[in-house]
Design an enzyme around this catalytic site. Structure first.
Site, PDB file in Angstrom:
ATOM      1  N   HIS A 144       0.826  -1.209   0.000  1.00 39.29           N
ATOM      2  CA  HIS A 144       0.000   0.000   0.000  1.00 39.29           C
ATOM      3  C   HIS A 144       0.858   1.256   0.000  1.00 39.29           C
ATOM      4  O   HIS A 144       2.070   1.205   0.203  1.00 39.29           O
ATOM      5  CB  HIS A 144      -0.948   0.002   1.205  1.00 39.29           C
ATOM      6  CG  HIS A 144      -0.259   0.037   2.530  1.00 39.29           C
ATOM      7  ND1 HIS A 144       0.238   1.185   3.090  1.00 39.29           N
ATOM      8  CD2 HIS A 144       0.020  -0.957   3.413  1.00 39.29           C
ATOM      9  CE1 HIS A 144       0.790   0.918   4.259  1.00 39.29           C
ATOM     10  NE2 HIS A 144       0.681  -0.388   4.481  1.00 39.29           N
ATOM     11  N   CYS A 160       3.045  -4.889   6.636  1.00 37.88           N
ATOM     12  CA  CYS A 160       2.816  -4.560   5.224  1.00 37.88           C
ATOM     13  C   CYS A 160       4.077  -4.010   4.548  1.00 37.88           C
ATOM     14  O   CYS A 160       5.038  -3.640   5.194  1.00 37.88           O
ATOM     15  CB  CYS A 160       1.705  -3.521   5.103  1.00 37.88           C
ATOM     16  SG  CYS A 160       0.109  -4.112   5.683  1.00 37.88           S
TER      17      CYS A 160
END
Length: 184
Positions: A144, A160
Site C-alpha cells: 500500500h 505490510c
C-alpha cells in the site's frame, strides 16, 4: 604546545578504537541499500514467469516488478515490517485492489498501541494505507501507499510493504489481481 592529560589520552584512544566499527556499520548500511536497487533476475525467486511478478525484498527494502509481456522491469523503495516477527515471508498473490482503502487496525496492533482508532475511512487524513492498496492472500498483509514519507526505507510497518503514494499509484495501475508475489 598543548599538554596531554589522561582524559585527553583516553578520549583520543576511544575515538581511534571506535572508528573501524563505525565505518563498518556505515559500509553495511550502504551495501544493503545499494544491493536492493541492483537488477534482480526473476528466475532466482520464481519457478514460472507466466504473469506479472513482484518480489518484496525486506532486507534491501525494495520492491521489484516484472511484466513478461512487455519486458517491463521496475524497482521501488519501500517500508518494511518493524520486526522479523511481524514479517510474513514466502509466496503469495494479489487477491484484491482498492482505491483510497479504509483501515481497521488488527487486534494485535491495537494491543501494542491502544491509542489507534477502531476504524479509519479511506482518504481520511492520517490513514496509514495511503491512496491505494493491493491485498495479498495472507489476511491483513498488503502492499500500500503511505502519506508519511519518512517511513520509506525504514522498518516501520506492522507487516505490510509500503510505498510512496505516487509510486503505489503507478504500480497499482500496471499490476493485475492474480499477480504472484514473493516476500523475502
Amino acid at each position: 604546545m598543548t599538554k596531554t592529560t589522561r582524559r585527553t589520552f583516553i578520549a583520543a584512544t576511544a575515538a581511534t578504537l571506535a572508528t573501524p566499527t563505525l565505518l563498518r556499520a556505515e559500509l553495511n548500511t550502504v551495501q544493503r541499500n545499494a544491493s536492493g536497487f541492483m537488477a534482480q533476475k526473476w528466475q532466482d525467486h520464481f519457478d514460472t514467469f507466466d504473469r506479472v511478478t513482484i518480489l518484496c525484498d525486506t532486507n534491501a527494502r525494495a520492491l521489484h516488478y516484472w511484466n513478461p509481456e512487455n519486458g517491463d522491469y521496475r524497482i521501488y523503495p519501500t517500508s518494511v515490517p518493524q520486526t522479523d516477527e511481524l514479517t510474513k515471508r514466502g509466496l503469495t498473490k494479489i487477491v484484491r485492489k482498492k482505491h483510497n482503502p479504509s483501515w481497521t487496525p488488527t487486534a494485535s496492533m491495537r494491543e501494542r498501541d491502544p491509542s489507534l482508532p477502531v476504524h479509519m475511512e479511506g482518504g481520511a487524513v492520517g490513514n496509514p494505507l495511503g491512496t491505494r492498496a493491493m491485498y495479498l492472500d495472507w489476511p491483513a498483509y498488503l502492499i500500500h501507499g503511505t502519506h508519511d514519507t519518512r517511513k520509506i526505507g525504514r522498518r516501520s510497518s506492522s507487516g505490510c510493504i509500503g510505498l510512496f503514494n505516487f509510486m503505489v499509484e503507478e504500480l497499482f495501475e500496471i499490476t493485475p489481481v492474480g499477480t504472484q508475489v514473493r516476500v523475502l
